[in-house]
Motif scaffolding. Structure first.
Motif, PDB file in Angstrom:
ATOM      1  N   UNK A   1       0.827  -1.220   0.000  1.00 44.50           N
ATOM      2  CA  UNK A   1       0.000   0.000   0.000  1.00 44.50           C
ATOM      3  C   UNK A   1       0.861   1.270   0.000  1.00 44.50           C
ATOM      4  N   UNK A   2       1.969   1.230   0.723  1.00 47.08           N
ATOM      5  CA  UNK A   2       2.879   2.392   0.728  1.00 47.08           C
ATOM      6  C   UNK A   2       3.398   2.632  -0.687  1.00 47.08           C
ATOM      7  N   UNK A   3       3.800   1.559  -1.345  1.00 47.53           N
ATOM      8  CA  UNK A   3       4.326   1.684  -2.707  1.00 47.53           C
ATOM      9  C   UNK A   3       3.261   2.257  -3.639  1.00 47.53           C
ATOM     10  N   UNK A   4       2.033   1.790  -3.524  1.00 45.38           N
ATOM     11  CA  UNK A   4       0.955   2.312  -4.376  1.00 45.38           C
ATOM     12  C   UNK A   4       0.756   3.814  -4.170  1.00 45.38           C
ATOM     13  N   UNK A   5       0.881   4.258  -2.922  1.00 43.66           N
ATOM     14  CA  UNK A   5       0.681   5.683  -2.625  1.00 43.66           C
ATOM     15  C   UNK A   5       1.723   6.561  -3.327  1.00 43.66           C
ATOM     16  N   UNK A   6       2.817   5.968  -3.732  1.00 45.72           N
ATOM     17  CA  UNK A   6       3.882   6.724  -4.407  1.00 45.72           C
ATOM     18  C   UNK A   6       3.663   6.866  -5.921  1.00 45.72           C
ATOM     19  N   UNK A   7       2.643   6.204  -6.439  1.00 43.95           N
ATOM     20  CA  UNK A   7       2.435   6.208  -7.891  1.00 43.95           C
ATOM     21  C   UNK A   7       1.463   7.322  -8.284  1.00 43.95           C
ATOM     22  N   UNK A   8       1.916   8.284  -9.097  1.00 50.13           N
ATOM     23  CA  UNK A   8       1.047   9.404  -9.469  1.00 50.13           C
ATOM     24  C   UNK A   8      -0.296   8.965 -10.055  1.00 50.13           C
ATOM     25  N   UNK A   9      -0.285   7.904 -10.849  1.00 49.02           N
ATOM     26  CA  UNK A   9      -1.539   7.479 -11.469  1.00 49.02           C
ATOM     27  C   UNK A   9      -2.467   6.759 -10.486  1.00 49.02           C
ATOM     28  N   UNK A  10      -2.015   6.592  -9.255  1.00 49.96           N
ATOM     29  CA  UNK A  10      -2.906   6.092  -8.198  1.00 49.96           C
ATOM     30  C   UNK A  10      -3.548   7.258  -7.454  1.00 49.96           C
ATOM     31  N   UNK A  11      -3.280   8.469  -7.924  1.00 51.79           N
ATOM     32  CA  UNK A  11      -3.800   9.650  -7.233  1.00 51.79           C
ATOM     33  C   UNK A  11      -4.525  10.573  -8.204  1.00 51.79           C
ATOM     34  N   UNK A  12      -5.152   9.983  -9.197  1.00 52.54           N
ATOM     35  CA  UNK A  12      -5.945  10.779 -10.144  1.00 52.54           C
ATOM     36  C   UNK A  12      -7.092   9.939 -10.692  1.00 52.54           C
ATOM     37  N   UNK A  13      -8.182  10.621 -11.013  1.00 47.57           N
ATOM     38  CA  UNK A  13      -9.311   9.878 -11.595  1.00 47.57           C
ATOM     39  C   UNK A  13      -8.962   9.361 -13.001  1.00 47.57           C
ATOM     40  N   UNK A  14      -8.015  10.024 -13.662  1.00 47.34           N
ATOM     41  CA  UNK A  14      -7.595   9.590 -15.010  1.00 47.34           C
ATOM     42  C   UNK A  14      -6.491   8.541 -14.863  1.00 47.34           C
ATOM     43  N   UNK A  15      -6.783   7.482 -14.119  1.00 44.63           N
ATOM     44  CA  UNK A  15      -5.745   6.567 -13.629  1.00 44.63           C
ATOM     45  C   UNK A  15      -5.098   5.694 -14.686  1.00 44.63           C
ATOM     46  N   UNK A  16      -5.787   5.530 -15.808  1.00 44.02           N
ATOM     47  CA  UNK A  16      -5.131   4.787 -16.892  1.00 44.02           C
ATOM     48  C   UNK A  16      -5.161   5.590 -18.186  1.00 44.02           C
ATOM     49  N   UNK A  17      -5.215   6.907 -18.056  1.00 46.82           N
ATOM     50  CA  UNK A  17      -5.277   7.757 -19.250  1.00 46.82           C
ATOM     51  C   UNK A  17      -6.568   7.572 -20.035  1.00 46.82           C
ATOM     52  N   UNK A  18      -7.569   6.955 -19.387  1.00 46.14           N
ATOM     53  CA  UNK A  18      -8.814   6.640 -20.109  1.00 46.14           C
ATOM     54  C   UNK A  18      -9.633   7.883 -20.440  1.00 46.14           C
ATOM     55  N   UNK A  19      -9.341   9.007 -19.773  1.00 46.08           N
ATOM     56  CA  UNK A  19     -10.096  10.232 -20.046  1.00 46.08           C
ATOM     57  C   UNK A  19      -9.376  11.102 -21.076  1.00 46.08           C
ATOM     58  N   UNK A  20      -8.180  10.686 -21.495  1.00 43.49           N
ATOM     59  CA  UNK A  20      -7.398  11.526 -22.411  1.00 43.49           C
ATOM     60  C   UNK A  20      -6.816  10.715 -23.571  1.00 43.49           C
ATOM     61  N   UNK A  21      -7.433   9.566 -23.852  1.00 43.98           N
ATOM     62  CA  UNK A  21      -6.961   8.750 -24.981  1.00 43.98           C
ATOM     63  C   UNK A  21      -5.570   8.191 -24.776  1.00 43.98           C
ATOM     64  N   UNK A  22      -5.198   7.893 -23.528  1.00 39.37           N
ATOM     65  CA  UNK A  22      -3.856   7.374 -23.236  1.00 39.37           C
ATOM     66  C   UNK A  22      -3.926   6.018 -22.521  1.00 39.37           C
ATOM     67  N   UNK A  23      -4.920   5.242 -22.855  1.00 35.90           N
ATOM     68  CA  UNK A  23      -5.096   3.950 -22.189  1.00 35.90           C
ATOM     69  C   UNK A  23      -3.812   3.138 -22.263  1.00 35.90           C
ATOM     70  N   UNK A  24      -3.417   2.610 -21.132  1.00 34.41           N
ATOM     71  CA  UNK A  24      -2.201   1.799 -21.076  1.00 34.41           C
ATOM     72  C   UNK A  24      -1.057   2.493 -20.365  1.00 34.41           C
TER      73      UNK A  24
ATOM     74  N   UNK B   1       0.767  13.706 -11.212  1.00 33.44           N
ATOM     75  CA  UNK B   1      -0.070  12.990 -12.194  1.00 33.44           C
ATOM     76  C   UNK B   1      -0.202  13.764 -13.496  1.00 33.44           C
ATOM     77  N   UNK B   2      -0.366  15.069 -13.383  1.00 34.05           N
ATOM     78  CA  UNK B   2      -0.531  15.907 -14.558  1.00 34.05           C
ATOM     79  C   UNK B   2       0.709  15.820 -15.470  1.00 34.05           C
ATOM     80  N   UNK B   3       1.896  15.860 -14.873  1.00 30.66           N
ATOM     81  CA  UNK B   3       3.155  15.762 -15.625  1.00 30.66           C
ATOM     82  C   UNK B   3       3.259  14.407 -16.327  1.00 30.66           C
ATOM     83  N   UNK B   4       2.928  13.353 -15.579  1.00 30.84           N
ATOM     84  CA  UNK B   4       2.989  11.981 -16.112  1.00 30.84           C
ATOM     85  C   UNK B   4       2.131  11.866 -17.374  1.00 30.84           C
ATOM     86  N   UNK B   5       0.945  12.441 -17.333  1.00 37.14           N
ATOM     87  CA  UNK B   5       0.016  12.342 -18.466  1.00 37.14           C
ATOM     88  C   UNK B   5       0.420  13.277 -19.605  1.00 37.14           C
TER      89      UNK B   5
END
Ligand SMILES: [Zn+2]
Length: 322
Positions: free
Chosen positions: A145-168, A213-217
């Motif tokens: 769980x600690x490791x998951x908290x460090x992942x930017x895409x675990x802290x956004x609703x657009x968690x798999x780029x599904x809202x911006x055409x970036x699935x995957x 998260x924004x930077x990652x996307x």
């Protein structure tokens, strides 16, 4: 090759992509494994002989998601649903957050920053009771769980780029990239530190994740436009053609991110070691020497078996890609 390409694409579109998990199974196991090396001698003597267990069971919480629908919420928080960084309107205390938003909303948007201190408390209790099986179980799961908290895409609703055409993108960031590049990274992160407030610590990390998260996307969207045809590579797995991000693409993304994945992986390792160490200190630094030879309980073995079976079915309950 040019004639074959459309056929390949059509065929591949009918196939499933490689499934993504939180941080990827490889990364979770690696994080727990290297965390052991950050512990002081009194703890290394206990953890080191169990390093295989600690590493293997790092992925139990992900496997449980195939068994229990409510497990998913422990792995993420869509923190951007609560406003903009630093998300001040969201109470850090569980009872205050509950009073403001209600349990249904909190569970739906994910609860990782509240869940980590709860598992931490269980680990501290296990140390106090000298319960070896529980110490190992909660250490392994807390690491997840600690490791998951460090992942930017675990802290956004657009968690798999599904809202911006970036699935995957989820799997690119936390599986493809570390699995490809981590051999060149230094994963020894120094001595564990005592964490005065696990709650404040994990919230800081989650807010950092939310900000990143924004930077990652954004960087991936720009890179995708530049790479066009070279973005994907194809390989065969168990007789099926599988699409994945190409190596040059993953490497270029790593550079654009200025090493963010490596940095977050290292921060995860150090944080996991520090949480384990803190639980032991808070429990009064019990002598773990006498626990060495106690066997693990059959119930724990059974629970692990059930989770593995559920995971093999391949049907995740609740939300995927977190
Ligand atoms: Zn997870």
């Amino acid at each position: 090759m040019n004639i074959l390409k459309p056929v390949l694409l059509l065929w591949a579109s009918l196939l499933t992509a490689i499934p993504a998990h939180c941080w990827g199974f490889w990364a979770h196991k690696t994080i727990n494994y290297y965390a052991v090396f950050g512990l002081p001698p009194a703890l290394v003597a206990f953890y080191k002989p169990q390093i295989r267990y600690i590493s293997e069971h790092a992925v139990d919480p992900d496997m449980r998601r195939y068994l229990v629908a409510s497990e998913g919420a422990h792995h993420y928080i869509d923190i951007d649903r609560y406003g903009a960084p630093p998300y001040d309107s969201l109470p850090r205390r569980w009872d205050s957050a509950l009073a403001r938003y209600g349990n249904d909303t909190l569970q739906a948007y994910g609860i990782v920053p509240w869940w980590v201190p709860r598992v931490q408390a269980r680990l501290t209790e296990a140390f106090r009771e000298g319960d070896k099986a529980r110490i190992l179980k909660w250490s392994a799961e807390l690491g997840h769980y600690i490791a998951d908290a460090h992942v930017p895409l675990h802290a956004t609703r657009n968690h798999n780029g599904q809202l911006s055409g970036q699935e995957g993108i989820h799997g690119l960031w936390e599986s493809r990239l570390p699995e490809l590049l981590a051999a060149d990274w230094s994963l020894l992160t120094g001595h564990a530190s005592y964490i005065a407030s696990p709650t404040a610590f994990i919230w800081d990390r989650v807010v950092e994740s939310g900000r990143a998260a924004d930077t990652v996307l954004r960087l991936e969207a720009a890179l995708g436009k530049e790479f066009k045809g070279q973005k994907w590579s194809w390989s065969e797995r168990k007789g099926k053609l599988v699409r994945q991000y190409s190596e040059p693409y993953a490497r270029a993304y790593h550079q654009r991110l200025n090493g963010m994945v490596e940095r977050r992986l290292r921060q995860s390792i150090h944080a996991v070691a520090s949480f384990w160490y803190t639980a032991w200190v808070d429990a009064g630094q019990p002598d773990l020497g006498k626990l060495q030879d106690k066997p693990l309980s059959p119930e724990d073995e059974k629970e692990f078996e059930r989770m593995q079976q559920a995971w093999r079915t391949g049907v995740m309950k609740g939300r995927a890609e977190d």
